[in-house]
Design a protein around this motif. Sequence first.
Motif, PDB file in Angstrom:
ATOM      1  N   GLN A 168       0.824  -1.205   0.000  1.00 45.57           N
ATOM      2  CA  GLN A 168       0.000   0.000   0.000  1.00 45.57           C
ATOM      3  C   GLN A 168       0.862   1.261   0.000  1.00 45.57           C
ATOM      4  O   GLN A 168       0.352   2.349  -0.172  1.00 45.57           O
ATOM      5  N   SER A 173       4.631   7.001   2.530  1.00 43.39           N
ATOM      6  CA  SER A 173       3.546   7.957   2.791  1.00 43.39           C
ATOM      7  C   SER A 173       3.680   8.629   4.155  1.00 43.39           C
ATOM      8  O   SER A 173       3.954   9.827   4.229  1.00 43.39           O
ATOM      9  N   SER A 208      -7.670  -0.400   6.810  1.00 40.11           N
ATOM     10  CA  SER A 208      -7.446   0.778   5.959  1.00 40.11           C
ATOM     11  C   SER A 208      -7.338   2.052   6.793  1.00 40.11           C
ATOM     12  O   SER A 208      -7.970   3.058   6.489  1.00 40.11           O
ATOM     13  N   THR A 249     -14.754   5.853   3.235  1.00 36.01           N
ATOM     14  CA  THR A 249     -14.437   6.303   1.881  1.00 36.01           C
ATOM     15  C   THR A 249     -15.586   5.911   0.953  1.00 36.01           C
ATOM     16  O   THR A 249     -16.237   4.897   1.170  1.00 36.01           O
ATOM     17  N   ALA A 286     -11.749   9.564  -0.863  1.00 38.96           N
ATOM     18  CA  ALA A 286     -11.139   9.040   0.366  1.00 38.96           C
ATOM     19  C   ALA A 286     -10.763  10.183   1.305  1.00 38.96           C
ATOM     20  O   ALA A 286      -9.937  10.005   2.193  1.00 38.96           O
ATOM     21  N   VAL A 312      -5.782  12.778   0.985  1.00 38.15           N
ATOM     22  CA  VAL A 312      -4.894  11.702   0.556  1.00 38.15           C
ATOM     23  C   VAL A 312      -3.452  12.186   0.689  1.00 38.15           C
ATOM     24  O   VAL A 312      -3.142  13.313   0.301  1.00 38.15           O
ATOM     25  N   ALA A 348      -2.686   5.887  -3.718  1.00 34.01           N
ATOM     26  CA  ALA A 348      -4.149   5.773  -3.640  1.00 34.01           C
ATOM     27  C   ALA A 348      -4.671   5.226  -4.964  1.00 34.01           C
ATOM     28  O   ALA A 348      -5.502   4.312  -4.987  1.00 34.01           O
ATOM     29  N   ARG A 349      -4.157   5.742  -6.069  1.00 31.50           N
ATOM     30  CA  ARG A 349      -4.584   5.237  -7.375  1.00 31.50           C
ATOM     31  C   ARG A 349      -4.211   3.772  -7.535  1.00 31.50           C
ATOM     32  O   ARG A 349      -5.015   2.965  -8.007  1.00 31.50           O
ATOM     33  N   GLN A 373      -3.750   1.539  -5.299  1.00 29.85           N
ATOM     34  CA  GLN A 373      -4.600   0.685  -4.467  1.00 29.85           C
ATOM     35  C   GLN A 373      -5.966   0.463  -5.121  1.00 29.85           C
ATOM     36  O   GLN A 373      -6.539  -0.618  -5.033  1.00 29.85           O
ATOM     37  N   ILE A 384      -9.451   9.994  -8.267  1.00 29.74           N
ATOM     38  CA  ILE A 384      -9.514  10.245  -6.826  1.00 29.74           C
ATOM     39  C   ILE A 384     -10.056  11.667  -6.645  1.00 29.74           C
ATOM     40  O   ILE A 384      -9.450  12.629  -7.138  1.00 29.74           O
ATOM     41  N   VAL A 443      -8.039   3.674   2.137  1.00 28.71           N
ATOM     42  CA  VAL A 443      -7.664   3.556   0.727  1.00 28.71           C
ATOM     43  C   VAL A 443      -7.495   2.092   0.311  1.00 28.71           C
ATOM     44  O   VAL A 443      -7.879   1.692  -0.774  1.00 28.71           O
TER      45      VAL A 443
END
Lengths: 154, 757
Positions: free
Chosen positions: B77, B82, B117, B626, B653, B656, B662-663, B665, B713, B723
């Motif tokens: 992830q 992140s 998540s 989300t 979501a 972010v 995020a994309r 995932q 997103i 996410v």
Amino acid sequence: MMKIHINGSVREIDVSPDMPLLWVLRDVLGLPGTKFGCGMAQCGACTVHLDGKPTRSCVLPVSSVGAREVTTIEGLSSDASHPVQRAWAEADVVQCGYCQSGQIMTAAALLEKKPDPSDADIDAAMSPHLCRCGTYVRIRGAVHLASRLKRGER
Amino acid sequence: MEQQRVVLLRRSFLAGLGLAAGGLALGLAAGDAEAAPPAPLGPTALPSQPGLRTGVFLHIATDGTVSVVCHRSEMGQGIRSSLPVLVADELGADMARVKIVQGDGDKAYGDQNTDGSRSVRDGYEPMRRVGATARAMLVAVAAKKWRVPAAECVAEQHAVHHAKSKRSLDFRELVADAAKLPVPDAKTVALRPVSELKRVGGLLPLLDGPAIVTGAAQFGADVRLPGMLTAVIARPPVVGGKVVRYDGARALAVAGVKKLVELPGPQGGAVGFQPLGGVAVVADTTWAAMRGRAALQIEWDHGANAAYDSATYREALSGAARAPGKVVRKVGDVDGALAKAARTLEAEYYVPHLAHAAMEPPSAVARVDANGCEVWAPTQNPQAARTEVARALGVDEAKVTVHVTFLGGGFGRKSKPDYVAEAALLARAMGTPVRVQWTREDDVQSGYFHSVSAQYLKAGLDADGKVSAWLHRTAFPPIPSTFDGRVKTPSDNELGLGVLDLALAAPNVRAEACDAPAHIRIGWLRSVCNIFHAFAVQSFIDEIAHARQADPREVLLEVLGPARHATPAELGVQKVPNYGAPIEQHPVDVGRLRHVIERVTEISGWSAARKAGRAVGLAAHRSFLTYVAVVAAVSKDALGKVQVDEVWLVADAGTVINLDRARSQMEGAVVFGMSIALHGAITMKGGAVEQTNFRDYPVVRTTEVPQRIHVEIVKSDAPPGGVGEPGVPPVAPAIANAVFALTKTRARELPLRRLGL
């Protein structure tokens, strides 16, 4: 004792001849970049090159390798400079990464055979590989990108 | 020596990228392991050297190097790429001078369970406060040196700047003095305005990418210790089964097999995270252990679950869903409204057990000595692993160290540390380090399975076709059964995954939970009960639309009702479990759900996307706070089988951190959801799982994946939602709805391939 040609050098190994190449790489030669996924050539995580041809190492008895050259992900490049590795990094392909050694080896072999593969060529070549994270769409894009990198278009 | 050279080259290459490469290359060659214990993800603790230390998460050395703890597990992830970036942004640090420390299992970090998540949701503000605390201290030192107000100083690019006087001091020049200051209360430090967070929200680089593409990244099974042996375990085929007797002579005759070790089954009334027991074959190589296991002859007592059979259980489950259950949600008078309805519709849905089948089967390495136990494991929950290892060994948790490796996928399986405890028990029994390796068959047959479910839905429509009454009964063996075998009623938390929190415009709503006893270990799998709840609800709404001969998009929006915050009173529940989040902070926001539906039908060209031989289906679902809507386009391939042509997914979501992750995932969720829709089925016979490997538990391959998966997103400043999971639930119903539009065959059960579709 058996001799095995691996990543440009020759190693002597003393193992049961029926041991699959995968476990020779991982447990005997200290090359854990090649992964165990299914043990029956269903998922492609264990893919290495045998004289340049992508091969499932989990079902290949080491005694049948003979004098053929084995190349693993560790031998593809020592510095991530191979076009496929560069493309994978540029496209941020990976999620967990576990299947990617195998995917990269097959992609690299494909580009040797077909420098400018079509989507259908890519799907056909990559279909032995499973990715549970679902990176397939990015892999397709990255193979095209690697093709351009390899041909010096980028 | 060849190996050594390769290792060193790789290490220097990674170091050149400014990555936390210290440990990445360790342990590759046997000789390396003598020098230092393996550190698959680099350092596991903040540096002990002098510097600024604001708490357990951050250290700034006197050369300015910032070390940030990532306390959650990396399983694809991108959490390591992140949360530390968020800290760096808040601090004003240059990522090239930031090292990521992968935290061991330690309650000092708070909750480390990488599950639900919620790593970003849980960490967003606290981790910003970690960065802000250190920044406040560095700024205070600079302001004092310059005799200017702290408010005039700005921290960015690893330095504190005073614009008016054009002065700057690198963090390294401030650290020593800052370390002498009292650490302010993190709760009171001022956070930057979000607009000042330079990287957050952007397409952040994947910091571990280079290690992965060179094969240097270490997963659980890649850890090597001197003298380490490998174990493969013959586990009871039926949960609760026991070894009656076994003959190990042929196994011991396999070259390389060192010993057979019988492992006890779960103690007490609950399976929990305990190993299943069985007979372990310990050998010098994985192959020898596998061959040894194949040669074992074991007589099992299959125990109380030996009659578990999916075909008969399905009948019972269906019966449960057809009969009244425990009322868990109620507004208005459903029975009265159904009696008065111009028309009623009913349907029953079934989703089988599913297995996680992460590409990396479970594995763990342990060593046990007089000082305690040290393990290396691909675990989503290092604290639970620590607790379970301590319990299994009968030692204090303080004696157990759990190091986290890369996870080759988790999807919920690796939250359960049974395999880690196995490694610890065997390391103690052998007196040497032991690596436990699960095979794919072990993974498919002895996991913690996603629950099988039957659901019954009934709707009353008024003269205009509007839904006036909604009845939803859900029956599935609940996850809490794994922790207390007596539990058979779905828990509020599970019902909160798509039943209690489902906003509906209908004035009369009742939901009931129906009993279902468990006969295998039930566990959470990526998006958990949302999978079957969203499949049933989103399919049923589509059925209502087709019964009315209306556009499914319009009916979905109508059934959900206008933009509003659906309160517990409106929903007819005491409390919305809401993934543990306050409802005030994360309301059930119908407006956000409507927005993703509107966007996804816009970008897919909902009406225009249908062509000859191609149909589209829509589904939308709120989960993990989300909002996700999916449109799937399907057609038939040359063999007449359904194929998914194209998928559009829009997700809101909230805030972010890492847009690219995020994309990715969401892209992955589409594929994961496709595997559920097309293939996923674990079935039981005689108490044991019938499937064995990918050949009979298939997952989606590249040849089935659409050429295009479009992900949008939504830009949002709402608090972060999840996410990793919320992309999954709407995928299967969107596909099933598209299949109906294409074939007029309504799939009320999954997987579609089993229906011949």
